[in-house]
Design a protein around this motif. Structure first.
Motif, PDB file in Angstrom:
ATOM      1  N   LEU A  96      36.900  52.486 127.879  1.00 41.30           N
ATOM      2  CA  LEU A  96      36.951  52.065 129.278  1.00 41.30           C
ATOM      3  C   LEU A  96      37.978  52.890 130.052  1.00 41.30           C
ATOM      4  O   LEU A  96      37.721  53.317 131.184  1.00 41.30           O
ATOM      5  CB  LEU A  96      37.294  50.575 129.329  1.00 41.30           C
ATOM      6  N   ALA A  97      39.133  53.135 129.431  1.00 35.55           N
ATOM      7  CA  ALA A  97      40.163  53.943 130.081  1.00 35.55           C
ATOM      8  C   ALA A  97      39.689  55.373 130.309  1.00 35.55           C
ATOM      9  O   ALA A  97      39.969  55.976 131.347  1.00 35.55           O
ATOM     10  CB  ALA A  97      41.448  53.931 129.245  1.00 35.55           C
ATOM     11  N   ALA A 142      37.896  59.594 134.314  1.00 39.28           N
ATOM     12  CA  ALA A 142      36.966  60.589 134.868  1.00 39.28           C
ATOM     13  C   ALA A 142      35.624  59.914 135.146  1.00 39.28           C
ATOM     14  O   ALA A 142      34.658  60.118 134.412  1.00 39.28           O
ATOM     15  CB  ALA A 142      36.810  61.756 133.910  1.00 39.28           C
ATOM     16  N   PRO A 143      35.570  59.093 136.200  1.00 42.06           N
ATOM     17  CA  PRO A 143      34.328  58.374 136.498  1.00 42.06           C
ATOM     18  C   PRO A 143      33.159  59.340 136.712  1.00 42.06           C
ATOM     19  O   PRO A 143      33.331  60.408 137.290  1.00 42.06           O
ATOM     20  CB  PRO A 143      34.633  57.616 137.783  1.00 42.06           C
ATOM     21  N   GLY A 144      32.002  58.936 136.237  1.00 41.47           N
ATOM     22  CA  GLY A 144      30.818  59.762 136.411  1.00 41.47           C
ATOM     23  C   GLY A 144      30.679  60.866 135.384  1.00 41.47           C
ATOM     24  O   GLY A 144      29.834  61.744 135.523  1.00 41.47           O
ATOM     25  N   SER A 145      31.483  60.813 134.329  1.00 39.11           N
ATOM     26  CA  SER A 145      31.380  61.815 133.264  1.00 39.11           C
ATOM     27  C   SER A 145      30.185  61.507 132.373  1.00 39.11           C
ATOM     28  O   SER A 145      29.761  60.363 132.250  1.00 39.11           O
ATOM     29  CB  SER A 145      32.641  61.824 132.401  1.00 39.11           C
ATOM     30  N   ILE A 164      25.236  59.375 132.442  1.00 41.45           N
ATOM     31  CA  ILE A 164      26.467  59.333 133.230  1.00 41.45           C
ATOM     32  C   ILE A 164      27.034  57.920 133.119  1.00 41.45           C
ATOM     33  O   ILE A 164      26.308  56.940 133.248  1.00 41.45           O
ATOM     34  CB  ILE A 164      26.179  59.670 134.712  1.00 41.45           C
ATOM     35  N   VAL A 165      28.350  57.812 132.910  1.00 42.12           N
ATOM     36  CA  VAL A 165      28.979  56.505 132.725  1.00 42.12           C
ATOM     37  C   VAL A 165      29.931  56.232 133.886  1.00 42.12           C
ATOM     38  O   VAL A 165      30.747  57.084 134.242  1.00 42.12           O
ATOM     39  CB  VAL A 165      29.755  56.444 131.394  1.00 42.12           C
ATOM     40  N   THR A 166      29.801  55.036 134.461  1.00 41.25           N
ATOM     41  CA  THR A 166      30.677  54.608 135.552  1.00 41.25           C
ATOM     42  C   THR A 166      31.160  53.186 135.287  1.00 41.25           C
ATOM     43  O   THR A 166      30.537  52.430 134.542  1.00 41.25           O
ATOM     44  CB  THR A 166      29.954  54.653 136.912  1.00 41.25           C
ATOM     45  N   LEU A 167      32.262  52.836 135.922  1.00 41.43           N
ATOM     46  CA  LEU A 167      32.809  51.487 135.817  1.00 41.43           C
ATOM     47  C   LEU A 167      32.091  50.548 136.775  1.00 41.43           C
ATOM     48  O   LEU A 167      31.579  50.975 137.810  1.00 41.43           O
ATOM     49  CB  LEU A 167      34.290  51.488 136.187  1.00 41.43           C
TER      50      LEU A 167
END
Length: 172
Positions: free
Chosen positions: A45-46, A51-54, A96-99
Motif C-alpha cells: 500500500l505504501a 508512486a500512484p498509477g504505477s 495500473i494500481v491506484t489507491l
C-alpha cells in the motif's frame, strides 16, 4: 577474522544490517498495532502511495518481491477496497494500481507506527546529520538505480517530507 573482510562494520554490512533491522522492527510493530493487514500488505500500500498509477510489475520490482507475491497482496487489498487495478491503456497486459479513498484510514493508523520507528531509528542523531545521511543515501540509490525516475529523485529533508505528505514511508 578473515583476511578478505577487514572489518565487520564495513559500509555494506552496516547498510544491510540497518535495512534488515528497520524492516523487522516495522513488521513487528505493524503486527502488534492490530492494523488488520500483513506487513507485506502495508508495504504494498505504501509503494502504491509512493508512486500512484504505477504498473503492478514496477511496484513488485521496487519492493524487491516476486510479481506473484505482490499479486497476492494486491488481491487482498483490492478485496478490502483499498486499491483499484485497471488495465494500462498503453498495454492491455499490464495493470495500473491506484489507491482508493478508503486507504486513507489505513494510513492514519500506520502513520503513528511509522513515526515511532523513525524516532527510534534516528534517536541520538543530530537532525543535520540525519539530512546528510538521507542525502547521501538518495545519491547512492540514484547511482545504482536503473532508469527508474522514482529511484533517481533527490533527498528531501524529513521536515519537508512530513509537511508535504501524511503517508508513512515504506519499510524498504
Amino acid at each position: 577474522m578473515s583476511d578478505h573482510l577487514p572489518n565487520n562494520n564495513s559500509f555494506g554490512f552496516l547498510l544491510t544490517d540497518v535495512s534488515r533491522l528497520f524492516r523487522q522492527t516495522f513488521e513487528k510493530a505493524i503486527m502488534e498495532a492490530g492494523i488488520d493487514l500483513t506487513p507485506g500488505e502495508v508495504r504494498a500500500l505504501a509503494h502504491v502511495a509512493r508512486a500512484p498509477g504505477s504498473r503492478q510489475a514496477t511496484i513488485a520490482e521496487r519492493m524487491g518481491v516476486e510479481p506473484m507475491t505482490l499479486s497476492a497482496y494486491l488481491d487482498r487489498l483490492e478485496s478490502r477496497r483499498l486499491i483499484n487495478r485497471e488495465t494500462d491503456p498503453s498495454d492491455r497486459r499490464a495493470k495500473i494500481v491506484t489507491l482508493t479513498d478508503e486507504s486513507e484510514e489505513v494510513f492514519k493508523r500506520v502513520q503513528p507506527v511509522a513515526e515511532a520507528i523513525y524516532r527510534q531509528t534516528v534517536d541520538g542523531i543530530d537532525p543535520a546529520v540525519q539530512d546528510a545521511v538521507g542525502a547521501a543515501l538518495a545519491r547512492m540509490r540514484g547511482n545504482l538505480a536503473s532508469s527508474d525516475p522514482l529511484l533517481r529523485q533527490p533527498w528531501s529533508s524529513r521536515a519537508e517530507h512530513v509537511r508535504s505528505d501524511s503517508r508513512p514511508a515504506s519499510a524498504d
